[in-house]
Design a protein around this motif. Sequence first.
Motif, PDB file in Angstrom:
ATOM      1  N   GLU A 129       0.812  -1.053  -0.028  1.00  0.00           N
ATOM      2  CA  GLU A 129       0.007  -0.024  -0.164  1.00  0.00           C
ATOM      3  C   GLU A 129       0.806   1.437   0.053  1.00  0.00           C
ATOM      4  O   GLU A 129       2.096   1.372   0.261  1.00  0.00           O
ATOM      5  CB  GLU A 129      -0.934  -0.089   1.298  1.00  0.00           C
ATOM      6  N   PRO A 130       0.383   2.472  -0.402  1.00  0.00           N
ATOM      7  CA  PRO A 130       1.014   3.709  -0.279  1.00  0.00           C
ATOM      8  C   PRO A 130       1.929   3.702   0.907  1.00  0.00           C
ATOM      9  O   PRO A 130       3.131   4.425   1.036  1.00  0.00           O
ATOM     10  CB  PRO A 130       0.126   4.607  -0.407  1.00  0.00           C
ATOM     11  N   GLN A 155      -6.563   0.788  -0.645  1.00  0.00           N
ATOM     12  CA  GLN A 155      -5.947   1.178  -1.735  1.00  0.00           C
ATOM     13  C   GLN A 155      -4.598   0.273  -1.786  1.00  0.00           C
ATOM     14  O   GLN A 155      -3.892   0.213  -0.830  1.00  0.00           O
ATOM     15  CB  GLN A 155      -5.479   2.458  -1.989  1.00  0.00           C
ATOM     16  N   ILE A 157      -0.994  -0.931  -4.068  1.00  0.00           N
ATOM     17  CA  ILE A 157      -0.134  -0.340  -4.963  1.00  0.00           C
ATOM     18  C   ILE A 157       0.974  -1.170  -5.450  1.00  0.00           C
ATOM     19  O   ILE A 157       1.204  -2.377  -4.591  1.00  0.00           O
ATOM     20  CB  ILE A 157       0.528   1.063  -4.530  1.00  0.00           C
ATOM     21  N   GLU A 212      -2.137   0.580  -9.380  1.00  0.00           N
ATOM     22  CA  GLU A 212      -2.704   1.100  -8.193  1.00  0.00           C
ATOM     23  C   GLU A 212      -4.178   0.333  -8.483  1.00  0.00           C
ATOM     24  O   GLU A 212      -4.870   0.316  -9.249  1.00  0.00           O
ATOM     25  CB  GLU A 212      -3.004   2.452  -8.025  1.00  0.00           C
TER      26      GLU A 212
END
Length: 391
Positions: A129-130, A155, A157, A212
């Motif tokens: 994830e970010p 989210q 990534i 993403e």
Amino acid sequence: MNLDFSPQELQFREEVRQWMRENAPPDPAGVKLGIPLDKATQMAWEQRLASKGWLAYTWPKEYGGPGWTVTQRHIFEEERAAAGAPNSGPFGLAMLGPVLMAFGNERQQQRYLPRIAAGTELWCQGYSEPGAGSDLASLKTQARRDGDHYVVNGQKIWTTQAHWADWMFCLVRTHPDVPRQQGISFLLIDMRSPGIEIRPIITIDGHHHLNEVFLTDVRVPVENLVGQEGQGWTIAKYLLTFERTTIAGVADSKYEIGRLKAVAVRHRVDGHALIDEPGVSERIAELEIDLLALEYTNLRALDRLARGKAPGAESSGLKIRGTELQQAISEAMVDLGGQDALPWLSTEPAGDPAFDSATVRYNFLRASSIYGGSNEIQKNVIAKQLLGGGH
């Protein structure tokens, strides 16, 4: 590396070699030069392997694999790479498959494993994830229980081949109020579910491998939970040991060194072979020595798997040395190519074909020491596993 093969193993090697000679796909996209296949060509190749029963070549017979020995797997990998044939996608075959065999229930095994072994369903990995890459335990994607479903929001990534995938195995946080490793669960998510958005990431090599993935109120049946709630961290660590072992890429590095030697012999500089330039043969010899050491270590790891043991600290060591070697080979190809390695995504050959995509491959492999857990983190993993302490 010369192994003492039995007559049966020599016969097996000839069978694989002949089959690869007859069935390895043509190379319109330049796979032998490091350019990735498109989805249709990749799936066609994997299904051709599956029709022979060789796609899930590391799996035992009871789950749809050929039940090969460690030596047979080693032979297969060498002959596949030597033929310039592409690797199979690792996510279903080398990562999720072993997880479902170890942690999945019978329904999950019967539903997913045959389709993975047949090459008819593609998977991606929803881990990073970010704010949670190497520190994966800090992931924030939430899965809230709602009756017989989880509602997932978050989210992911750097999700390789999410734009191809039918399914994603995903780490989610089901318990936000407990120590962070204890609150993670492992879900199987249909990528056609409402609420999933995929955005491409174009990497420095100019290609679209990564994405993403945004999940907004995605409903996932509770039956898609692998293992128990809160067991995701244990499953994730188990999976990552298999991922890091495959990332070592011994057979493909052997193929790449062979290409490097061949071009150094045939390429001419001021009327003489490139390999006769000062330091060139020594540099190639150093790469071959590093590869030999890596290959022996890889065989020890495979032997451990064959004896029913999960990879240990050696999987992190393989990941570190394997990716460093891949980078060193690609750097040598760029260095030896000189100006012939300069063209960027050009369709016009500039010199020796081996140099045409050298810079593209070099740039892509900058990421190899990061994906699968950065090499710096792998050194911490080795220290914790061998010296004790940590989780």
